[in-house]
Enzyme design. Structure first.
Site, PDB file in Angstrom:
ATOM      1  N   LYS A  81      35.453 -13.182  64.354  1.00 40.79           N
ATOM      2  CA  LYS A  81      36.615 -14.039  64.127  1.00 40.79           C
ATOM      3  C   LYS A  81      36.466 -14.649  62.747  1.00 40.79           C
ATOM      4  O   LYS A  81      35.349 -14.843  62.260  1.00 40.79           O
ATOM      5  CB  LYS A  81      36.639 -15.169  65.172  1.00 40.79           C
ATOM      6  CG  LYS A  81      37.988 -15.818  65.331  1.00 40.79           C
ATOM      7  CD  LYS A  81      38.836 -15.096  66.351  1.00 40.79           C
ATOM      8  CE  LYS A  81      40.212 -15.691  66.440  1.00 40.79           C
ATOM      9  NZ  LYS A  81      41.045 -15.066  67.480  1.00 40.79           N
ATOM     10  N   GLY A 183      56.079 -20.560  81.396  1.00 40.50           N
ATOM     11  CA  GLY A 183      56.423 -19.977  80.098  1.00 40.50           C
ATOM     12  C   GLY A 183      57.498 -18.914  80.263  1.00 40.50           C
ATOM     13  O   GLY A 183      57.587 -18.247  81.308  1.00 40.50           O
ATOM     14  N   GLY A 185      58.203 -17.012  77.256  1.00 40.74           N
ATOM     15  CA  GLY A 185      58.076 -16.451  75.904  1.00 40.74           C
ATOM     16  C   GLY A 185      57.909 -14.940  75.951  1.00 40.74           C
ATOM     17  O   GLY A 185      58.376 -14.278  76.890  1.00 40.74           O
ATOM     18  N   VAL A 187      55.263 -12.692  76.388  1.00 38.54           N
ATOM     19  CA  VAL A 187      54.570 -12.038  77.507  1.00 38.54           C
ATOM     20  C   VAL A 187      55.288 -12.321  78.818  1.00 38.54           C
ATOM     21  O   VAL A 187      55.536 -11.420  79.629  1.00 38.54           O
ATOM     22  CB  VAL A 187      53.098 -12.504  77.609  1.00 38.54           C
ATOM     23  CG1 VAL A 187      52.420 -11.837  78.794  1.00 38.54           C
ATOM     24  CG2 VAL A 187      52.333 -12.207  76.331  1.00 38.54           C
ATOM     25  N   ALA A 188      55.656 -13.593  79.033  1.00 35.90           N
ATOM     26  CA  ALA A 188      56.294 -13.989  80.292  1.00 35.90           C
ATOM     27  C   ALA A 188      57.580 -13.203  80.527  1.00 35.90           C
ATOM     28  O   ALA A 188      57.856 -12.784  81.661  1.00 35.90           O
ATOM     29  CB  ALA A 188      56.579 -15.491  80.278  1.00 35.90           C
TER      30      ALA A 188
HETATM   31  P1  NAD Z   1      55.121 -17.285  73.158  1.00 41.39           P
HETATM   32  O1  NAD Z   1      54.977 -18.307  72.108  1.00 41.39           O
HETATM   33  O2  NAD Z   1      56.083 -16.160  72.975  1.00 41.39           O
HETATM   34  O3  NAD Z   1      55.521 -17.991  74.532  1.00 41.39           O
HETATM   35  C1  NAD Z   1      54.933 -19.168  74.991  1.00 41.39           C
HETATM   36  C2  NAD Z   1      56.028 -19.964  75.692  1.00 41.39           C
HETATM   37  O4  NAD Z   1      55.439 -21.093  76.330  1.00 41.39           O
HETATM   38  C3  NAD Z   1      57.097 -20.493  74.735  1.00 41.39           C
HETATM   39  O5  NAD Z   1      58.376 -20.054  75.153  1.00 41.39           O
HETATM   40  C4  NAD Z   1      56.931 -22.008  74.851  1.00 41.39           C
HETATM   41  O6  NAD Z   1      58.168 -22.721  74.712  1.00 41.39           O
HETATM   42  C5  NAD Z   1      56.374 -22.143  76.247  1.00 41.39           C
HETATM   43  N1  NAD Z   1      55.739 -23.426  76.518  1.00 41.39           N
HETATM   44  C6  NAD Z   1      55.052 -24.229  75.684  1.00 41.39           C
HETATM   45  N2  NAD Z   1      54.660 -25.336  76.336  1.00 41.39           N
HETATM   46  C7  NAD Z   1      55.076 -25.215  77.616  1.00 41.39           C
HETATM   47  C8  NAD Z   1      54.959 -26.028  78.773  1.00 41.39           C
HETATM   48  N3  NAD Z   1      54.320 -27.205  78.752  1.00 41.39           N
HETATM   49  N4  NAD Z   1      55.530 -25.593  79.918  1.00 41.39           N
HETATM   50  C9  NAD Z   1      56.179 -24.414  79.975  1.00 41.39           C
HETATM   51  N5  NAD Z   1      56.333 -23.600  78.907  1.00 41.39           N
HETATM   52  C10 NAD Z   1      55.776 -24.011  77.748  1.00 41.39           C
HETATM   53  O7  NAD Z   1      53.655 -16.746  73.455  1.00 41.39           O
HETATM   54  P2  NAD Z   1      53.213 -15.399  74.146  1.00 41.39           P
HETATM   55  O8  NAD Z   1      52.903 -14.412  73.096  1.00 41.39           O
HETATM   56  O9  NAD Z   1      54.149 -15.049  75.240  1.00 41.39           O
HETATM   57  O10 NAD Z   1      51.816 -15.836  74.774  1.00 41.39           O
HETATM   58  C11 NAD Z   1      51.746 -16.620  75.957  1.00 41.39           C
HETATM   59  C12 NAD Z   1      50.286 -16.966  76.253  1.00 41.39           C
HETATM   60  O11 NAD Z   1      49.552 -15.756  76.432  1.00 41.39           O
HETATM   61  C13 NAD Z   1      49.572 -17.730  75.151  1.00 41.39           C
HETATM   62  O12 NAD Z   1      48.622 -18.574  75.733  1.00 41.39           O
HETATM   63  C14 NAD Z   1      48.860 -16.635  74.383  1.00 41.39           C
HETATM   64  O13 NAD Z   1      47.715 -17.126  73.716  1.00 41.39           O
HETATM   65  C15 NAD Z   1      48.472 -15.708  75.503  1.00 41.39           C
HETATM   66  N6  NAD Z   1      48.273 -14.321  75.068  1.00 41.39           N
HETATM   67  C16 NAD Z   1      49.289 -13.642  74.468  1.00 41.39           C
HETATM   68  C17 NAD Z   1      49.102 -12.323  74.069  1.00 41.39           C
HETATM   69  C18 NAD Z   1      50.211 -11.517  73.436  1.00 41.39           C
HETATM   70  O14 NAD Z   1      50.080 -10.296  73.363  1.00 41.39           O
HETATM   71  N7  NAD Z   1      51.298 -12.122  72.976  1.00 41.39           N
HETATM   72  C19 NAD Z   1      47.856 -11.709  74.298  1.00 41.39           C
HETATM   73  C20 NAD Z   1      46.832 -12.420  74.935  1.00 41.39           C
HETATM   74  C21 NAD Z   1      47.067 -13.736  75.301  1.00 41.39           C
END
Ligand code: NAD
Length: 350
Positions: A81, A183, A185, A187-188
């Site tokens: 990292k 969430g 976002g 992934v969700a």
């Molecule tokens: P993203 O930013 O697209 O989505 C995250 C969502 O969480 C946003 O819509 C945000 O508004 C929402 N959020 C923030 N605070 C909140 C709360 N208190 N209650 C409810 N919702 C809330 O991120 P993502 O890429 O979808 O990633 C989601 C999680 O998965 C993160 O923790 C990220 O580190 C982890 N992750 C993502 C990936 C990837 O490929 N994108 C890979 C490994 C891990």
């Protein structure tokens, strides 16, 4: 005097490079935790640390995490990292990124970087101007190796969640299974679509109201207050937003039998893994279930098998979770602790 070697987060890291470039103002640390399985791979974080010492702690902790994550994903990669120490104004210049690329390049491919918090795709393209050791650069077209990791992460979480349902509820299908997703976002959203396609009943929450409304409309999910989502009476709770959401306080209030979601660092403290187990809640260790994105990005970088290999590596996630849960059941140790121990064995540090 405390030295680097005495620090609590120092874990026999193979090398830690402190990088400066006076002309551009670059200050960075590149930590290579392990190259046992291959080049130390992990993203670059651009962050303003109140204290330089916090940057050292962060890079030590995050690079070890990458060793574990890459090993458990079955990738021929070690863990590393980098952190770039931003000033208070978060000044980021092309010269600074070029200097950082040169520093990565000097390591001759033993460290491979990618995007992380505070960095953009454009920044990574800039870094790729001075080094080839960059993964996760944009690619054209749907289904290609590389590009947005979100859909690949979601696929792995979906398969892992199904494995958890099979183990805990003895169900092969998801029809009517209630999943609460924190969430809405990247992934969700992809996860919710997979689940809806298989007939799961969904509840979702996001602080971004427009996002949650659009996803609810598309998937038929019920919208829930963000303050309540973790504590719903649901078959599965899937944290896909924030880290450190599972603590002594929140675990006591959970109303589910399964935690399976994408968020990184879900356990506030290591002992929260035991707290979940004590409540008979099946936990899918975060860095194992959410590896789809890193699998996709790395397979592109390694150029070792194309999309079919990405699919195979993601398809191996449920089997790895089963192995963890099996060992957890026979040893009495919680799944998070078992995953760490397995990862250590894989990197030759049992
Ligand atoms: P993203 O930013 O697209 O989505 C995250 C969502 O969480 C946003 O819509 C945000 O508004 C929402 N959020 C923030 N605070 C909140 C709360 N208190 N209650 C409810 N919702 C809330 O991120 P993502 O890429 O979808 O990633 C989601 C999680 O998965 C993160 O923790 C990220 O580190 C982890 N992750 C993502 C990936 C990837 O490929 N994108 C890979 C490994 C891990």
């Amino acid at each position: 005097m405390t030295t680097l070697w005495d620090r609590p987060n120092f874990d026999d890291h193979e090398a830690i490079h402190f990088v400066t470039d006076a002309a551009s103002g670059l200050k960075a640390i590149i930590a290579m935790h392990s190259t046992h399985l291959g080049p130390a791979a992990g993203g670059t974080r651009f962050w303003h640390y109140a204290d330089d010492d916090d940057a050292v702690t962060d890079v030590l902790r995050l690079s070890r995490g990458m060793s574990y994550k890459n090993a458990m994903a079955g990738l021929p990669l070690g863990g590393g990292k980098a952190v770039i120490l931003a000033d208070e104004n978060r000044t980021k210049t092309p010269e600074m990124l070029a200097a950082f690329g040169r520093a990565v390049d000097r390591l001759g491919g033993n460290y491979v970087t990618a995007e992380d918090v505070g960095m953009s795709v454009e920044n990574m393209i800039a870094i790729a101007g001075t080094t080839d050791y960059v993964a996760g650069l944009p690619v054209e077209g749907e289904g290609d190796v590389g590009g947005d990791p979100g859909p690949h992460t979601a696929k792995g979480v979906f398969l892992g969640l199904k494995a958890a349902v099979k183990r805990k509820l003895e169900r092969d299908d998801l029809s009517g299974v209630h999943v609460a997703i924190q969430g809405a976002g990247s992934v969700a959203s992809h996860l919710a679509r997979h689940l809806a396609d298989e007939g799961a009943r969904l509840s979702i929450a996001d602080v971004a109201e427009d996002r949650v409304a659009a996803l609810a409309k598309e998937t038929g999910a019920a919208i829930v207050d963000p303050a309540d989502i973790l504590f719903l009476d649901a078959d599965v709770v899937s944290p896909c937003a924030l880290g450190a959401i599972l603590s002594e306080e929140t675990i006591a209030k959970l109303n589910t039998g399964i935690i399976a979601g994408a968020a990184n660092n879900q356990l506030a403290r290591p002992e929260d893994g035991q707290r979940l187990a004590a409540r008979d809640i099946l936990y899918a260790p975060d860095y194992v279930i959410n590896a789809g994105g890193i699998i996709n990005v790395s397979t592109e970088y390694l150029d070792d098998g194309g999309y079919e290999l990405v699919r195979q590596r993601i398809a191996a996630i449920p089997g790895r979770l089963d192995q963890i849960w099996e060992e957890s059941a026979s040893s009495g140790r919680d799944p998070a602790a078992v995953a760490d121990a397995m990862a250590k064995r894989l990197i030759g540090r049992a």
